[in-house]
Write a protein that holds these residues in place. Structure first.
Motif, PDB file in Angstrom:
ATOM      1  N   ARG A 167       3.369   7.256  -3.619  1.00 56.25           N
ATOM      2  CA  ARG A 167       3.504   5.812  -3.379  1.00 56.25           C
ATOM      3  C   ARG A 167       2.988   5.455  -1.985  1.00 56.25           C
ATOM      4  O   ARG A 167       2.255   4.459  -1.816  1.00 56.25           O
ATOM      5  CB  ARG A 167       4.963   5.401  -3.526  1.00 56.25           C
ATOM      6  CG  ARG A 167       5.257   3.976  -3.121  1.00 56.25           C
ATOM      7  CD  ARG A 167       6.745   3.681  -3.255  1.00 56.25           C
ATOM      8  NE  ARG A 167       7.054   2.375  -2.717  1.00 56.25           N
ATOM      9  CZ  ARG A 167       7.314   2.119  -1.446  1.00 56.25           C
ATOM     10  NH1 ARG A 167       7.269   3.106  -0.562  1.00 56.25           N
ATOM     11  NH2 ARG A 167       7.593   0.893  -1.050  1.00 56.25           N
ATOM     12  N   ASN A 168       3.385   6.233  -0.998  1.00 61.00           N
ATOM     13  CA  ASN A 168       2.934   5.948   0.372  1.00 61.00           C
ATOM     14  C   ASN A 168       1.415   6.083   0.489  1.00 61.00           C
ATOM     15  O   ASN A 168       0.761   5.298   1.187  1.00 61.00           O
ATOM     16  CB  ASN A 168       3.627   6.890   1.350  1.00 61.00           C
ATOM     17  CG  ASN A 168       5.117   6.615   1.448  1.00 61.00           C
ATOM     18  OD1 ASN A 168       5.569   5.499   1.205  1.00 61.00           O
ATOM     19  ND2 ASN A 168       5.893   7.633   1.796  1.00 61.00           N
ATOM     20  N   ALA A 195      -4.224   0.920  -0.419  1.00 63.65           N
ATOM     21  CA  ALA A 195      -4.291  -0.504  -0.735  1.00 63.65           C
ATOM     22  C   ALA A 195      -4.281  -1.360   0.523  1.00 63.65           C
ATOM     23  O   ALA A 195      -4.992  -2.367   0.621  1.00 63.65           O
ATOM     24  CB  ALA A 195      -3.116  -0.886  -1.643  1.00 63.65           C
ATOM     25  N   THR A 196      -3.474  -0.929   1.505  1.00 65.27           N
ATOM     26  CA  THR A 196      -3.437  -1.656   2.773  1.00 65.27           C
ATOM     27  C   THR A 196      -4.800  -1.601   3.467  1.00 65.27           C
ATOM     28  O   THR A 196      -5.275  -2.603   4.019  1.00 65.27           O
ATOM     29  CB  THR A 196      -2.351  -1.074   3.684  1.00 65.27           C
ATOM     30  OG1 THR A 196      -1.083  -1.136   3.012  1.00 65.27           O
ATOM     31  CG2 THR A 196      -2.254  -1.850   4.984  1.00 65.27           C
ATOM     32  N   ARG A 222      -0.875   5.661  -1.960  1.00 64.80           N
ATOM     33  CA  ARG A 222      -1.513   4.523  -2.608  1.00 64.80           C
ATOM     34  C   ARG A 222      -1.303   3.240  -1.815  1.00 64.80           C
ATOM     35  O   ARG A 222      -2.192   2.390  -1.719  1.00 64.80           O
ATOM     36  CB  ARG A 222      -0.953   4.353  -4.026  1.00 64.80           C
ATOM     37  CG  ARG A 222      -1.268   5.519  -4.957  1.00 64.80           C
ATOM     38  CD  ARG A 222      -2.757   5.682  -5.151  1.00 64.80           C
ATOM     39  NE  ARG A 222      -3.349   4.464  -5.722  1.00 64.80           N
ATOM     40  CZ  ARG A 222      -4.620   4.158  -5.694  1.00 64.80           C
ATOM     41  NH1 ARG A 222      -5.474   4.965  -5.051  1.00 64.80           N
ATOM     42  NH2 ARG A 222      -5.069   3.054  -6.239  1.00 64.80           N
ATOM     43  N   LEU A 223      -0.124   3.109  -1.223  1.00 62.20           N
ATOM     44  CA  LEU A 223       0.151   1.919  -0.418  1.00 62.20           C
ATOM     45  C   LEU A 223      -0.752   1.863   0.812  1.00 62.20           C
ATOM     46  O   LEU A 223      -1.279   0.794   1.167  1.00 62.20           O
ATOM     47  CB  LEU A 223       1.626   1.919   0.009  1.00 62.20           C
ATOM     48  CG  LEU A 223       2.114   0.699   0.793  1.00 62.20           C
ATOM     49  CD1 LEU A 223       1.950  -0.563  -0.047  1.00 62.20           C
ATOM     50  CD2 LEU A 223       3.572   0.881   1.204  1.00 62.20           C
ATOM     51  N   ASN A 224      -0.956   3.025   1.440  1.00 58.56           N
ATOM     52  CA  ASN A 224      -1.860   3.063   2.601  1.00 58.56           C
ATOM     53  C   ASN A 224      -3.298   2.742   2.201  1.00 58.56           C
ATOM     54  O   ASN A 224      -4.013   2.024   2.916  1.00 58.56           O
ATOM     55  CB  ASN A 224      -1.786   4.436   3.270  1.00 58.56           C
ATOM     56  CG  ASN A 224      -0.449   4.691   3.928  1.00 58.56           C
ATOM     57  OD1 ASN A 224       0.242   3.752   4.328  1.00 58.56           O
ATOM     58  ND2 ASN A 224      -0.061   5.953   4.041  1.00 58.56           N
TER      59      ASN A 224
END
Length: 325
Positions: A218-219, A225-226, A221-223
């Motif tokens: 999750r982290n 996407a960010t 993919r979140l990074n």
């Protein structure tokens, strides 16, 4: 032998015995590992800590009680039999806060710090220490969950037992100090329960591992996407700035054309039409035509433009020849 002589000999013997007792009981030694307490007619004097030879009043006026300075170990849940530790099952069984039975082994390191209180403030200080330790351990285990007792909560249990035990010993005032408390082992009472709990623990560890992996993904993919979001925002910001500057340039050109149009509208209009046609039809052929109704006459512009450089070249060659002459 006369009676007087018998009395004399008897008195000398008694005096010799008394003198011997006085000489023998007036001195005592204290080893480096010991501490002593002098008792005068039942009254306890101050303890003697310094090793060596010491003087006291003879017996029965004073006598000495010696105690060790070494550190002792008290075991809960195990018995020391001929140098080998053997588990005492009944002594170590206790109930946790969530009503599960566990077997706990505890070792307490203690020493005598006040010989006077140790000797005369209680009849059996060792038994008091044992009962206080057992009560402290059962109290802390009884307020803990089985998961904590079997896994990561042992340090907290040790700290809780030591704090509670120290408080009780200070309250009882039996001349003992607690040096350390070590929880040796905590386990379930039989093999079936241990196997079931091991399976539950393994499942919990697997769950935690999966959670950690999911959180890591999750982290990640979140990074990503960010980063993509930031890139899009930067690109849009750059495009915005470019369009604003381009619009400002177009406005400046329009204003300049408008000024020229106000000065000479017809010329400016014709020039704009020609420039627009040039942009729309860049490769179109241009003709100047005259139609009188019978024969169409035209004047080709493109071929003349292509031939212009060829006609200019000889003129330049002729000029060079004239200069040479």
């Amino acid at each position: 032998m006369s009676l007087k002589r018998i009395y004399t000999i008897t008195g000398m013997v008694i005096a010799a015995l008394v003198l011997g007792v006085v000489l023998v009981t007036s001195w005592y030694t204290v080893d480096e590992s010991d501490q002593a307490v002098i008792i005068t007619f039942g009254k306890v004097e101050e303890a003697v800590q310094e090793p060596g030879l010491h003087f006291k009043l003879p017996w029965p006026i004073q006598h000495v009680e010696k105690l060790s300075k070494e550190t002792f170990s008290l075991h809960i849940g195990t018995d020391d039999q001929k140098g080998k530790m053997k588990r005492a099952r009944e002594d170590s069984k206790m109930i946790t806060g969530d009503e599960n039975i566990v077997i706990a082994d505890l070792v307490v390191q203690w020493k005598i710090t006040n010989p006077k209180k140790y000797l005369f403030h209680s009849e059996n200080p060792k038994e008091i220490l044992y009962d206080a330790t057992s009560a402290s351990l059962r109290s802390i285990i009884g307020s803990s969950k089985i998961d904590d007792a079997l896994t990561s909560g042992k340090v907290e249990i040790e700290a809780g037992v030591r704090e509670l035990l120290t408080t009780l010993i200070e309250k009882y005032d039996i001349g003992i100090s607690i040096l350390a408390v070590k929880l040796q082992d905590v386990e379930l009472p039989n093999e079936d329960v241990r196997s079931a709990f091991t399976a539950v623990t393994d499942a919990r560890e697997t769950m935690n591992t999966k959670k950690n992996e999911a959180e890591k993904y999750r982290n990640k993919r979140l990074n990503e996407a960010t980063g993509e979001k930031d890139a899009i925002i930067l690109k849009a910001t750059g495009e915005k700035a470019a369009r604003i500057e381009r619009a400002r340039g177009d406005v400046a050109v329009f204003n300049k054309l408008y000024e020229e149009y106000q000065k000479s509208p017809a010329v400016t209009k014709e020039r704009l039409i020609l420039e627009t046609l040039e942009q729309v039809l860049p490769n179109a052929e241009i003709y100047i035509m005259n139609d009188d109704g019978n024969t169409m006459k035209y004047f080709p512009i493109r071929p003349l433009e292509n031939e212009a450089p060829k006609t200019e070249a000889p003129k330049e060659e002729e000029k060079g020849a004239q200069q040479n002459e």
